[in-house]
Motif scaffolding. Structure first.
Motif, PDB file in Angstrom:
ATOM      1  N   UNK A   7      49.221  79.437  59.285  1.00  0.00           N
ATOM      2  CA  UNK A   7      48.729  79.878  57.974  1.00  0.00           C
ATOM      3  C   UNK A   7      49.028  78.813  56.903  1.00  0.00           C
ATOM      4  N   UNK A   8      48.037  78.593  56.059  1.00  0.00           N
ATOM      5  CA  UNK A   8      48.105  77.531  55.054  1.00  0.00           C
ATOM      6  C   UNK A   8      49.347  77.644  54.165  1.00  0.00           C
ATOM      7  N   UNK A   9      49.653  78.833  53.698  1.00  0.00           N
ATOM      8  CA  UNK A   9      50.788  79.037  52.791  1.00  0.00           C
ATOM      9  C   UNK A   9      52.112  78.682  53.476  1.00  0.00           C
ATOM     10  N   UNK A  10      52.256  79.102  54.731  1.00  0.00           N
ATOM     11  CA  UNK A  10      53.478  78.797  55.478  1.00  0.00           C
ATOM     12  C   UNK A  10      53.647  77.293  55.687  1.00  0.00           C
ATOM     13  N   UNK A  11      52.550  76.621  56.028  1.00  0.00           N
ATOM     14  CA  UNK A  11      52.600  75.183  56.249  1.00  0.00           C
ATOM     15  C   UNK A  11      52.893  74.438  54.949  1.00  0.00           C
ATOM     16  N   UNK A  12      52.313  74.907  53.859  1.00  0.00           N
ATOM     17  CA  UNK A  12      52.553  74.280  52.552  1.00  0.00           C
ATOM     18  C   UNK A  12      54.028  74.373  52.181  1.00  0.00           C
ATOM     19  N   UNK A  13      54.637  75.524  52.418  1.00  0.00           N
ATOM     20  CA  UNK A  13      56.061  75.688  52.125  1.00  0.00           C
ATOM     21  C   UNK A  13      56.918  74.791  53.017  1.00  0.00           C
ATOM     22  N   UNK A  14      56.583  74.736  54.291  1.00  0.00           N
ATOM     23  CA  UNK A  14      57.366  73.944  55.250  1.00  0.00           C
ATOM     24  C   UNK A  14      57.297  72.452  54.940  1.00  0.00           C
ATOM     25  N   UNK A  15      56.113  71.966  54.533  1.00  0.00           N
ATOM     26  CA  UNK A  15      55.945  70.542  54.245  1.00  0.00           C
ATOM     27  C   UNK A  15      56.177  70.196  52.771  1.00  0.00           C
ATOM     28  N   UNK A  16      56.461  71.189  51.980  1.00  0.00           N
ATOM     29  CA  UNK A  16      56.680  71.010  50.534  1.00  0.00           C
ATOM     30  C   UNK A  16      55.468  70.326  49.891  1.00  0.00           C
ATOM     31  N   UNK A  21      46.378  70.530  49.322  1.00  0.00           N
ATOM     32  CA  UNK A  21      46.603  69.380  50.208  1.00  0.00           C
ATOM     33  C   UNK A  21      46.662  69.836  51.669  1.00  0.00           C
ATOM     34  N   UNK A  22      47.254  70.967  51.904  1.00  0.00           N
ATOM     35  CA  UNK A  22      47.330  71.501  53.266  1.00  0.00           C
ATOM     36  C   UNK A  22      45.935  71.883  53.762  1.00  0.00           C
ATOM     37  N   UNK A  23      45.114  72.422  52.860  1.00  0.00           N
ATOM     38  CA  UNK A  23      43.750  72.776  53.246  1.00  0.00           C
ATOM     39  C   UNK A  23      42.978  71.523  53.642  1.00  0.00           C
TER      40      UNK A  23
END
Length: 172
Positions: A7-16, A21-23
């Motif tokens: 999920x985009x939100x989870x990945x964004x949090x993990x990669x800060x 940008x994650x999308x």
């Protein structure tokens, strides 16, 4: 593939990173996967095409081998037919007629140009030249038509894949 599925939100949090940008990252990764799959499919189709060419070449060389031995041929005058008798005359070469007569699936032994010539031939003239009835000659022409259509579809698919592949190369 795993990064695309997260999920985009989870990945964004993990990669800060921001969600946008994650999308972009996930979209780019998906495009790479799509391109790889298309390339794999293109390679498979090309391998099938090359295999079919090799098979056709080997079949054609087997058909051509008997031609190496000298054959006794007669022209129309020798057979006693008059010049007005067109039932036995065809535009097909003796090699093509021999392949049509002797092979169990002659449509697979002929190149596309010869298939077109068989299709253009009058069914009665073809039947007469082969010593067959008109129904059997018609069935042969139908088989040649199916084979030629199949080959044309394969070529169109190859062109479509090629144009699709060229279009994908311009993407970032």
């Amino acid at each position: 593939k795993v990064l695309i599925d997260v999920p985009r939100l989870d990945l964004a949090e993990e990669l800060a990173q921001s969600e946008t940008k994650i999308q972009v990252l996930q979209d780019t990764l998906q495009q790479v996967l799509d391109r790889r799959e298309e390339e794999r499919q293109s390679r498979q189709l090309l391998e099938l095409y090359l295999e079919a060419l090799k098979t056709e070449d080997s079949i054609l060389s087997k058909v051509a081998e008997p031609q190496a031995a000298p054959r006794k041929e007669m022209d129309v005058v020798d057979t006693g037919t008059s010049s007005t008798d067109t039932s036995a005359k065809t535009a097909l070469s003796n090699q093509v007629l021999a392949a049509l007569k002797d092979k169990p699936a002659p449509e697979l032994c002929l190149d596309s140009q010869d298939l077109e010539l068989v299709l253009k031939e009058d069914a009665a003239a073809l039947a007469s030249a082969l010593g067959w009835d008109k129904q059997k000659a018609g069935a042969l022409q139908a088989a040649c038509d199916r084979e030629l259509s199949k080959r044309l579809r394969q070529v169109q698919t190859l062109h479509s894949l090629r144009s699709t592949s060229k279009g994908k190369q311009t993407l970032p």
